[in-house]
Design a protein around this motif. Sequence first.
Motif, short mmCIF file in Angstrom:
data_model
loop_
_atom_site.label_atom_id
_atom_site.label_comp_id
_atom_site.label_asym_id
_atom_site.label_seq_id
_atom_site.Cartn_x
_atom_site.Cartn_y
_atom_site.Cartn_z
N ILE A 155 0.84 -1.21 0.00
CA ILE A 155 0.00 0.00 0.00
C ILE A 155 0.87 1.25 0.00
O ILE A 155 0.62 2.21 -0.73
CB ILE A 155 -0.97 -0.02 1.20
N GLU A 156 1.96 1.24 0.79
CA GLU A 156 2.88 2.38 0.80
C GLU A 156 3.41 2.66 -0.60
O GLU A 156 3.54 3.80 -1.01
CB GLU A 156 4.05 2.10 1.75
N ASN A 157 3.69 1.60 -1.33
CA ASN A 157 4.28 1.78 -2.66
C ASN A 157 3.32 2.33 -3.69
O ASN A 157 3.72 2.72 -4.78
CB ASN A 157 4.89 0.46 -3.15
N THR A 158 2.02 2.38 -3.37
CA THR A 158 1.07 2.99 -4.31
C THR A 158 1.14 4.51 -4.22
O THR A 158 0.70 5.21 -5.13
CB THR A 158 -0.39 2.58 -3.99
N HIS A 159 1.70 5.05 -3.11
CA HIS A 159 1.75 6.50 -2.85
C HIS A 159 0.36 7.13 -2.86
O HIS A 159 0.22 8.31 -3.18
CB HIS A 159 2.65 7.20 -3.87
N GLN A 160 -0.67 6.35 -2.58
CA GLN A 160 -2.04 6.87 -2.62
C GLN A 160 -2.62 6.99 -1.22
O GLN A 160 -3.78 7.36 -1.06
CB GLN A 160 -2.95 5.94 -3.46
#
Lengths: 203, 203
Positions: A95-100
């Motif tokens: 989820i962190e890697n989506t930057h959303q």
Amino acid sequence: MKFSSRLIEEAVEEFAKFPGIGRKSALRHVLFLLKQEIHVTHRFTQALNNLREHIQYCKRCHNVSDEPICEICKNPLRDTSTICVVEQITDLIAIENTHQYNGLFHVLGGVISPIDGISPEKLHINTLIERIKTEPIREVILALNSKMESETTAFYITKKLKDLSIPNLKITTIARGVPIGSELEYTDEVTLGRSILARTIYE
Amino acid sequence: MKFSSRLIEEAVEEFAKFPGIGRKSALRHVLFLLKQEIHVTHRFTQALNNLREHIQYCKRCHNVSDEPICEICKNPLRDTSTICVVEQITDLIAIENTHQYNGLFHVLGGVISPIDGISPEKLHINTLIERIKTEPIREVILALNSKMESETTAFYITKKLKDLSIPNLKITTIARGVPIGSELEYTDEVTLGRSILARTIYE
């Protein structure tokens, strides 16, 4: 597969304990180390020992951390009114890697599974309830998987949260639907069915 | 992919150096270690350090070994008149696992490849010639791959061996043909063509 060296045998056996690494890949990795300078092996084993000996888990959200409170929880720029509940640390990273998402997290450490002997007490559900009681949380996002155990866990947490009777506490879950880029034709029926039922306004 | 822990970052980076392990699998392996007791990590790193610090290469055939002369070379039951020349230790292991060969080996350590700066002197070709001169070898089996560099190396070795003018020294190579269990229809043209040309008496 037999080797004429006990040292190789032992190294292969240890390597093959990792998920998805069979004895053949294990041997390939071991021979790779033999081809490299000795410091490559030492740096690798040092990094793993370091990690295993010094890793901590955030006392607040149970994320892995180098300090008692993790970088996400400490970050003053994050939205402290939203908490995203995940099963595993890998989900948090994804989820962190989506930057959303800019809120906080709470890692359960698994899902309720009586067959595997995992009762709610073995997960970080109590600390989640504690946080909801004491922190200024306005929304709880349940970002669990869609296995039966995950759904049961989501249901259990929802019930616990509703029991708290906190006014205006929103409980949400991530959207399910046809993944971006996939073809409708090849999407499984359950997903496609849900995506019709949960259709959104086209803007 | 970013992690909020420097310890994890370093461990993932080191793990991702292995062939075929990307950052995603590396993370999975690292989290696997975190879930296990600390002695699992210690046993793993100890086995690798041990291997890298104490491994030896057989002074005779260049196989990996726990002692100066490897178990295959030391075994009095092996046929010392036949020597099988392979590129890599993995090839030796693959042939050993067939249980169809009972002679000795000689590991070249690679193939001649001027582009990669690998000249014949960098391989164990000289020690092979020495062995043929001094040991009672009657047959040399060239079990190299079918890449161009391997064929060049086989050709080079054959020339060197012929230059020795040893009477009755047989030089052979492994059979090429349609693999057992494959369908002729799907076998590549070169292999199928060779299998016709090199047909054997049906008995």
